[in-house]
Write a protein that holds these residues in place. Sequence first.
Motif, mmCIF file in Angstrom:
data_model
loop_
_atom_site.group_PDB
_atom_site.id
_atom_site.type_symbol
_atom_site.label_atom_id
_atom_site.label_comp_id
_atom_site.label_asym_id
_atom_site.label_seq_id
_atom_site.Cartn_x
_atom_site.Cartn_y
_atom_site.Cartn_z
ATOM 1 N N GLU A 178 0.831 -1.206 0.000
ATOM 2 C CA GLU A 178 0.000 0.000 0.000
ATOM 3 C C GLU A 178 0.864 1.253 0.000
ATOM 4 O OE1 GLU A 178 -2.837 -0.059 3.209
ATOM 5 O OE2 GLU A 178 -3.491 -2.095 2.700
ATOM 6 N N TYR A 179 1.980 1.236 0.741
ATOM 7 C CA TYR A 179 2.897 2.386 0.752
ATOM 8 C C TYR A 179 3.501 2.587 -0.633
ATOM 9 C CZ TYR A 179 7.159 5.114 1.482
ATOM 10 O OH TYR A 179 8.154 6.049 1.368
ATOM 11 N N PHE A 180 3.939 1.488 -1.276
ATOM 12 C CA PHE A 180 4.542 1.612 -2.600
ATOM 13 C C PHE A 180 3.545 2.210 -3.590
ATOM 14 C CE2 PHE A 180 7.004 -2.454 -1.309
ATOM 15 C CZ PHE A 180 7.874 -1.708 -0.532
ATOM 16 N N GLU A 181 2.293 1.777 -3.524
ATOM 17 C CA GLU A 181 1.249 2.325 -4.400
ATOM 18 C C GLU A 181 0.980 3.795 -4.069
ATOM 19 O OE1 GLU A 181 -2.118 -0.279 -3.958
ATOM 20 O OE2 GLU A 181 -1.038 -1.985 -4.845
ATOM 21 N N TRP A 182 0.983 4.141 -2.781
ATOM 22 C CA TRP A 182 0.744 5.522 -2.372
ATOM 23 C C TRP A 182 1.836 6.436 -2.910
ATOM 24 C CZ3 TRP A 182 3.524 9.067 0.444
ATOM 25 C CH2 TRP A 182 2.841 10.239 0.794
ATOM 26 N N VAL A 183 3.102 5.985 -2.851
ATOM 27 C CA VAL A 183 4.215 6.796 -3.358
ATOM 28 C C VAL A 183 4.017 7.072 -4.848
ATOM 29 C CG1 VAL A 183 6.694 6.764 -3.871
ATOM 30 C CG2 VAL A 183 5.899 6.134 -1.606
ATOM 31 N N ASP A 184 3.635 6.031 -5.616
ATOM 32 C CA ASP A 184 3.407 6.224 -7.057
ATOM 33 C C ASP A 184 2.236 7.156 -7.326
ATOM 34 O OD1 ASP A 184 5.530 4.604 -7.813
ATOM 35 O OD2 ASP A 184 4.292 2.803 -8.017
ATOM 36 N N ALA A 185 1.188 7.065 -6.529
ATOM 37 C CA ALA A 185 -0.018 7.859 -6.756
ATOM 38 C C ALA A 185 0.093 9.290 -6.235
ATOM 39 C CB ALA A 185 -1.220 7.174 -6.098
ATOM 40 N N ASN A 186 1.115 9.597 -5.427
ATOM 41 C CA ASN A 186 1.247 10.925 -4.819
ATOM 42 C C ASN A 186 2.617 11.538 -5.105
ATOM 43 O OD1 ASN A 186 -1.280 11.288 -3.046
ATOM 44 N ND2 ASN A 186 -0.613 9.199 -2.652
ATOM 45 N N PRO A 187 2.837 11.982 -6.342
ATOM 46 C CA PRO A 187 4.132 12.603 -6.652
ATOM 47 C C PRO A 187 4.264 13.955 -5.965
ATOM 48 C CG PRO A 187 2.629 12.885 -8.486
ATOM 49 C CD PRO A 187 1.929 12.000 -7.475
ATOM 50 N N LEU A 188 5.470 14.455 -5.937
ATOM 51 C CA LEU A 188 5.716 15.809 -5.441
ATOM 52 C C LEU A 188 5.495 16.781 -6.601
ATOM 53 C CD1 LEU A 188 8.979 15.031 -3.465
ATOM 54 C CD2 LEU A 188 6.691 15.347 -2.534
ATOM 55 N N PHE A 189 5.283 18.052 -6.300
ATOM 56 C CA PHE A 189 5.064 19.043 -7.348
ATOM 57 C C PHE A 189 6.083 20.157 -7.223
ATOM 58 C CE2 PHE A 189 1.031 16.889 -7.089
ATOM 59 C CZ PHE A 189 0.701 16.717 -8.425
ATOM 60 N N GLU A 190 6.588 20.575 -8.377
ATOM 61 C CA GLU A 190 7.552 21.674 -8.443
ATOM 62 C C GLU A 190 6.908 22.810 -9.231
ATOM 63 O OE1 GLU A 190 11.898 22.631 -10.475
ATOM 64 O OE2 GLU A 190 11.020 20.650 -10.689
ATOM 65 N N VAL A 249 3.312 30.166 -14.257
ATOM 66 C CA VAL A 249 3.925 29.209 -13.337
ATOM 67 C C VAL A 249 3.082 27.943 -13.385
ATOM 68 C CG1 VAL A 249 4.558 28.725 -10.952
ATOM 69 C CG2 VAL A 249 4.816 31.041 -11.865
ATOM 70 N N GLU A 250 3.728 26.861 -13.789
ATOM 71 C CA GLU A 250 3.052 25.575 -13.905
ATOM 72 C C GLU A 250 3.568 24.616 -12.841
ATOM 73 O OE1 GLU A 250 0.652 24.700 -16.149
ATOM 74 O OE2 GLU A 250 0.656 26.734 -16.978
ATOM 75 N N GLN A 251 2.686 23.736 -12.411
ATOM 76 C CA GLN A 251 3.066 22.700 -11.453
ATOM 77 C C GLN A 251 3.524 21.472 -12.247
ATOM 78 O OE1 GLN A 251 3.051 22.955 -8.046
ATOM 79 N NE2 GLN A 251 2.515 25.091 -8.307
ATOM 80 N N ILE A 252 4.769 21.054 -12.004
ATOM 81 C CA ILE A 252 5.349 19.898 -12.682
ATOM 82 C C ILE A 252 5.432 18.742 -11.686
ATOM 83 C CG2 ILE A 252 7.371 19.040 -13.930
ATOM 84 C CD1 ILE A 252 5.946 21.347 -15.339
ATOM 85 N N GLU A 253 4.958 17.570 -12.095
ATOM 86 C CA GLU A 253 5.054 16.394 -11.224
ATOM 87 C C GLU A 253 6.500 15.925 -11.143
ATOM 88 O OE1 GLU A 253 2.553 13.097 -12.180
ATOM 89 O OE2 GLU A 253 0.713 14.216 -11.800
ATOM 90 N N ARG A 254 6.927 15.623 -9.938
ATOM 91 C CA ARG A 254 8.268 15.066 -9.686
ATOM 92 C C ARG A 254 8.111 13.761 -8.923
ATOM 93 N NH1 ARG A 254 12.625 17.795 -11.923
ATOM 94 N NH2 ARG A 254 13.737 16.664 -10.340
#
Length: 170
Positions: A34-46, A58-63
């Motif tokens: 579940e943690y591994f799936e959560w990490v994939d589903a919740n990227p950081l934004f720059e 200013v655009e939000q880019i997924e990281r």
Amino acid sequence: MSAPLGNQFWKARSSHGRDPIFATPDALWGACGEYFEWVDANPLFEARPFAYQGEVKVEQIERMRAMTISGLCIFLGIGRATWDGFGERDGYSEVTARAEAVIRTQKFEAAAADLLNPTIVARELGLADKAEVTGKAGAPLTSAVDELSKNDIARRVAFLLAQGLNSAAQ
């Protein structure tokens, strides 16, 4: 008011101590998944600015979010010592080793593909290019000053001072 002497109220409890958070290794592995799936589903934004025809947006880019043991522990609601304790228990040690291998591989491959900062990942994974430098015949390095006598050092310092005085006088 304290309990009367010789009481045996403790025998009335249905269980002693709290129930384990993960009663089986499979339950722990499921939670890790579940943690591994959560990490994939919740990227950081720059937030990254772009300019087009004089207009700046200013655009939000997924990281990519890096997996970590500490992030896993927070997700599972356990402390690092509890995680390490699972690693010492029969049946659970395979799960913790597998989860740590998944996390290490994710970070290493993402850094190799330049999706994560390679320097930070290499430091965390303990990867480094190390070269050991030695002196003659493997002896420790020594400086030239270590091999000079105090008299030789004094003569060289006097020479340098004299040169400095001569150049200042000119």
